[in-house]
Design an enzyme around this catalytic site. Structure first.
Site, mmCIF file in Angstrom:
data_model
loop_
_atom_site.group_PDB
_atom_site.id
_atom_site.type_symbol
_atom_site.label_atom_id
_atom_site.label_comp_id
_atom_site.label_asym_id
_atom_site.label_seq_id
_atom_site.Cartn_x
_atom_site.Cartn_y
_atom_site.Cartn_z
ATOM 1 N N ARG A 102 0.879 -1.180 0.000
ATOM 2 C CA ARG A 102 0.000 0.000 0.000
ATOM 3 C C ARG A 102 0.907 1.217 0.000
ATOM 4 O O ARG A 102 1.689 1.427 0.936
ATOM 5 C CB ARG A 102 -0.909 -0.006 1.229
ATOM 6 N N HIS A 129 -7.347 0.914 -6.454
ATOM 7 C CA HIS A 129 -7.529 0.049 -5.278
ATOM 8 C C HIS A 129 -8.181 -1.253 -5.763
ATOM 9 O O HIS A 129 -9.326 -1.547 -5.437
ATOM 10 C CB HIS A 129 -8.416 0.768 -4.249
ATOM 11 N N GLN A 132 -9.959 -4.029 -3.515
ATOM 12 C CA GLN A 132 -11.281 -3.637 -3.011
ATOM 13 C C GLN A 132 -12.366 -4.013 -4.030
ATOM 14 O O GLN A 132 -13.444 -4.470 -3.676
ATOM 15 C CB GLN A 132 -11.309 -2.133 -2.733
ATOM 16 N N ASP A 223 -17.239 6.960 -1.858
ATOM 17 C CA ASP A 223 -15.998 6.784 -1.103
ATOM 18 C C ASP A 223 -15.739 8.121 -0.404
ATOM 19 O O ASP A 223 -16.348 9.142 -0.742
ATOM 20 C CB ASP A 223 -14.855 6.416 -2.072
ATOM 21 N N CYS A 263 -16.521 1.186 0.373
ATOM 22 C CA CYS A 263 -15.289 0.433 0.661
ATOM 23 C C CYS A 263 -14.851 0.600 2.110
ATOM 24 O O CYS A 263 -14.100 -0.215 2.616
ATOM 25 C CB CYS A 263 -14.180 0.862 -0.296
ATOM 26 N N ARG A 291 -13.395 -8.815 1.590
ATOM 27 C CA ARG A 291 -11.978 -8.535 1.351
ATOM 28 C C ARG A 291 -11.162 -9.794 1.647
ATOM 29 O O ARG A 291 -10.267 -10.170 0.901
ATOM 30 C CB ARG A 291 -11.492 -7.374 2.246
HETATM 31 N N1 NVA Z 1 -9.952 6.673 -1.552
HETATM 32 C C1 NVA Z 1 -9.604 6.203 -0.232
HETATM 33 C C2 NVA Z 1 -9.847 4.745 -0.102
HETATM 34 C C3 NVA Z 1 -9.625 4.197 1.285
HETATM 35 C C4 NVA Z 1 -9.793 2.717 1.361
HETATM 36 C C5 NVA Z 1 -8.152 6.548 0.056
HETATM 37 O O1 NVA Z 1 -7.314 6.394 -0.837
HETATM 38 O O2 NVA Z 1 -7.857 6.972 1.172
HETATM 39 N N1 CP Z 2 -11.257 -0.271 2.256
HETATM 40 C C1 CP Z 2 -10.001 -0.322 2.708
HETATM 41 O O1 CP Z 2 -9.051 -0.551 1.962
HETATM 42 O O2 CP Z 2 -9.878 -0.155 4.047
HETATM 43 P P1 CP Z 2 -8.520 0.065 4.862
HETATM 44 O O3 CP Z 2 -7.978 1.412 4.466
HETATM 45 O O4 CP Z 2 -8.937 0.010 6.296
HETATM 46 O O5 CP Z 2 -7.557 -1.018 4.519
#
Ligand code: NVA
Ligand code: CP
Length: 306
Positions: A102, A129, A132, A223, A263, A291
């Site tokens: 990540r 992502h 997800q 989101d 998500c 997930r």
């Molecule tokens: N768009 C959000 C998704 C979190 C799972 C982010 O990147 O923070």
């Molecule tokens: N939806 C998602 O990826 O959640 P986290 O940021 O908690 O991993």
């Protein structure tokens, strides 16, 4: 050997294969039949951003598959003190069997993958992502919403939007995206989606009015308005996104049996109202649980491909 960096690199058939594996492994896990498909294998889990779901689902997932997960926070690694990503990739990938990352830019992920000896999984970047979307698609299947659905995405044009665009393009369904002006998805991804839709029969349209997007939809999704790394833009975004909340009024325009996906984490009163969130909580938390199952399917699939 394959990496899972974006859905763009996967065919519809491959996505379906991953789903089938996820469904099978979920069924087995529900009766505590944990088959060690990845016995003694290690999954490195490299995080440059926070996480609840991604961390827990990958760590538990690899454990249930007979392997072990290593939580690697960039703050604690030499990476955080300036060791280059490509060196970290060459070291870590000689010791583990798979790596989930990540991070911020997709380029960092691509670089890691280029130097890695083992499959790399995108656990979220600023651009995509995709894991997800595997969980979201599994949830769509379970709720009988996978056959030519109309999906409405309301909110920020971000990594989730881009991933929905790839899924719609690959599977060939209709996706309507409503964002405030200036928050549209990236042009480059719009072009990719267009190219994919031309082949699959999918359709992606862009709207400035959430009502236009949600009318008659089978699935409504959103989101956070402020993604990780955008904290300094919060105040401006709160102003610019006025009118983009998914509330009961907006949901009432979707089909009567429509579902709502998120998500998570969710910010009630911003992208979604408390009422909508709680009305669809069962679906949302099935989606979150998925997930675990979808990613187990993915890891087993990637292992079979090498
Ligand atoms: N768009 C959000 C998704 C979190 C799972 C982010 O990147 O923070
Ligand atoms: N939806 C998602 O990826 O959640 P986290 O940021 O908690 O991993």
């Amino acid at each position: 050997m394959r990496h899972f960096l974006s859905l763009y690199d996967f065919t519809k058939e491959e996505i379906l294969e991953i789903m089938e594996l996820g469904i099978k492994i979920k069924r087995e896990a529900k009766v505590k039949n944990y088959i060690p498909y990845l016995q003694h294998q290690s999954l490195g889990m490299l995080f440059e951003k926070s996480s609840t779901r991604t961390r827990v689902s990958f760590e538990v997932g690899i454990h249930q598959l007979g392997g072990q997960g290593l939580f690697l926070s960039s703050n604690d690694l030499q990476l955080g003190r300036g060791e280059p990503m490509k060196d970290s990739a060459r070291v870590i990938s000689r010791m583990v069997d798979m790596v989930m990352i990540r991070t911020y830019s997709q380029k960092i992920l691509d670089e890691f993958a280029a130097y890695s000896k083992v499959p790399i999984i995108n656990g979220l970047t600023d651009k995509y992502h995709p894991v997800q979307l595997l969980a979201d698609y599994l949830t769509m299947i379970e709720y009988g919403k996978d056959k030519n659905p109309i999906v409405a995405y309301v909110g920020d044009g971000n990594n989730m939007t881009h991933s929905w665009m790839m899924l719609a393009g690959k599977l060939g369904f209709e996706l309507r995206i409503a964002t405030p002006k200036g928050y549209e998805p990236l042009e480059e991804i719009k072009n990719d989606a267009k190219e994919l839709c031309a082949k699959s029969g999918g359709k992606v349209s862009y709207h400035l009015d959430p009502k236009e997007a949600v009318k008659g939809a089978d699935i409504v999704t959103t989101d956070t308005w402020v993604s990780m790394g955008q904290e300094s833009e919060k105040e401006k975004k709160m102003r610019d996104f006025k009118g983009f909340i998914v509330d009961m009024d907006l949901m009432s325009l979707a089909k009567d049996d429509a579902i709502f996906l998120h998500c998570l984490p969710a910010y009630r009163g911003y992208e979604v109202s408390e009422e909508v969130f709680e009305k669809y909580a069962d679906v949302i938390f099935d989606e979150a649980e998925n997930r675990l199952h979808a990613q187990k399917g993915l890891m087993v699939w990637l292992d079979k491909e090498r």
